[in-house]
Design a protein around this motif. Sequence first.
Motif, short mmCIF file in Angstrom:
data_model
loop_
_atom_site.label_atom_id
_atom_site.label_comp_id
_atom_site.label_asym_id
_atom_site.label_seq_id
_atom_site.Cartn_x
_atom_site.Cartn_y
_atom_site.Cartn_z
N ARG A 61 0.83 -1.20 0.00
CA ARG A 61 0.00 0.00 0.00
C ARG A 61 0.87 1.26 0.00
O ARG A 61 0.55 2.25 -0.67
N VAL A 62 1.95 1.23 0.75
CA VAL A 62 2.85 2.39 0.78
C VAL A 62 3.46 2.62 -0.59
O VAL A 62 3.49 3.75 -1.11
N LEU A 63 3.97 1.57 -1.22
CA LEU A 63 4.58 1.72 -2.54
C LEU A 63 3.56 2.21 -3.57
O LEU A 63 3.87 3.08 -4.39
N ALA A 64 2.36 1.65 -3.54
CA ALA A 64 1.33 2.08 -4.49
C ALA A 64 0.97 3.54 -4.29
O ALA A 64 0.82 4.31 -5.25
N PHE A 65 0.82 3.95 -3.04
CA PHE A 65 0.47 5.34 -2.74
C PHE A 65 1.56 6.29 -3.23
O PHE A 65 1.27 7.33 -3.85
N LEU A 66 2.81 5.95 -3.00
CA LEU A 66 3.91 6.79 -3.45
C LEU A 66 4.03 6.81 -4.97
O LEU A 66 4.41 7.84 -5.56
N LEU A 110 1.51 6.59 -7.11
CA LEU A 110 0.46 7.47 -7.60
C LEU A 110 0.81 8.93 -7.36
O LEU A 110 0.50 9.80 -8.19
N ALA A 111 1.47 9.21 -6.23
CA ALA A 111 1.88 10.58 -5.96
C ALA A 111 2.95 11.04 -6.95
O ALA A 111 2.94 12.18 -7.41
N ARG A 112 3.86 10.13 -7.31
CA ARG A 112 4.95 10.52 -8.21
C ARG A 112 4.45 10.88 -9.60
O ARG A 112 4.99 11.78 -10.26
N THR A 160 5.64 15.01 -3.75
CA THR A 160 6.39 14.34 -2.69
C THR A 160 5.53 14.34 -1.43
O THR A 160 5.02 15.39 -1.03
N CYS A 161 5.37 13.19 -0.82
CA CYS A 161 4.44 13.06 0.31
C CYS A 161 5.15 13.25 1.64
O CYS A 161 6.25 12.73 1.86
N LEU A 187 8.68 7.63 -3.97
CA LEU A 187 9.12 6.40 -4.64
C LEU A 187 10.51 6.64 -5.21
O LEU A 187 10.81 7.73 -5.72
N GLY A 188 11.37 5.64 -5.11
CA GLY A 188 12.73 5.78 -5.62
C GLY A 188 12.75 6.15 -7.08
O GLY A 188 11.96 5.63 -7.88
N PRO A 189 13.63 7.06 -7.49
CA PRO A 189 13.64 7.52 -8.89
C PRO A 189 14.02 6.44 -9.88
O PRO A 189 13.72 6.56 -11.07
N GLU A 190 14.68 5.39 -9.43
CA GLU A 190 15.08 4.31 -10.35
C GLU A 190 13.98 3.28 -10.57
O GLU A 190 14.15 2.36 -11.36
N VAL A 191 12.86 3.41 -9.88
CA VAL A 191 11.78 2.42 -9.98
C VAL A 191 10.86 2.80 -11.15
O VAL A 191 10.30 3.90 -11.18
N SER A 192 10.71 1.90 -12.10
CA SER A 192 9.77 2.13 -13.20
C SER A 192 8.40 1.57 -12.81
O SER A 192 8.30 0.55 -12.12
N VAL A 193 7.35 2.26 -13.26
CA VAL A 193 5.98 1.90 -12.90
C VAL A 193 5.16 1.76 -14.17
O VAL A 193 5.21 2.64 -15.04
N ASP A 194 4.41 0.67 -14.29
CA ASP A 194 3.62 0.45 -15.50
C ASP A 194 2.56 1.53 -15.68
O ASP A 194 2.22 1.90 -16.81
N LEU A 195 2.05 2.09 -14.61
CA LEU A 195 1.05 3.13 -14.71
C LEU A 195 1.62 4.37 -15.41
O LEU A 195 0.94 5.00 -16.22
#
Length: 283
Positions: A53-58, A60-62, A67-68, A114-122
């Motif tokens: 839940r924390v990763l998903a929330f961050l 969506l914020a990114r 920045t939360c 969320l870490g800048p190196e993390v890619s997100v499918d969304l």
Amino acid sequence: MSSASLPLPGGLPLPDTQGPPGREAAQARLYLLNGFSLFLAGDRVRLPLHAQRVLAFLALARQDGVTCSRDAVVGRLWADSTVEHANGSLRTALWRIRSAWAGLVAAGRNELALGPEVSVDLQSCRDQAGRLLSRDMDLAAGDIDCSTLTGELLPAWDEDWLLVERERLRQLQLHALEALAVRLRKLGRYPEAIDAALRAVAIEPLRESVHAVLIDVCFDEGNVAAAHGYLRQYRALLQAELGLEPSPQILARFRTPATGEVRAPARAQPLQAAPSLRPAPAV
């Protein structure tokens, strides 16, 4: 106190490790469409729900460039808990996340991201939709792939903070699929245009502009009967749901510009008797 020294329940310090060897930053991939999954260096990583839940929330914020603060994360994810319990839950979630790989979350004294190196499918979905909806941008090689434009945002999660985000994504996907169908029609790629239009219809069955694109493709192909079939389906749905008729604009497509006559399907020609295959009698 920095996130690197946040204690776990029981007083255990958060390790400073960068994660197991071989897990490269560029290979951190977070998937939120059609369910949560996290991959590091190609390996799927299992996290407890509170960490997910924390990763998903961050994530969506990114996508909105936000920045939360820690208080914002706690207030949204553990709104029904006491402040003490909520802060403890956040600390535990961060411990589990950073135990997998420290680069997943950028944690400051009072802020989380969320870490800048993390890619997100969304984000990939949003980027693709942006190119499809822009008249000035050329399409990338994979932009005609509809799979990322039809996924649902964490469909199994019952979270109030996801309701608006799901609708935002639905509207974006709907407009992007319609734009893709229009582009493919102009390129003469009719089967792919029909596929994109039907995917948009599946998202919003009452959207007339999508039905109009679908009908236009059928006329371009010369499939007048198919165009009438799609109109009948749309009319029946519109009457059943809203008690309305299709607009004059969509009905005008079924009249020829010059004469105004209805573009009716060609009548089937009567079958002619097949020539006899029996040999001629011997003379």
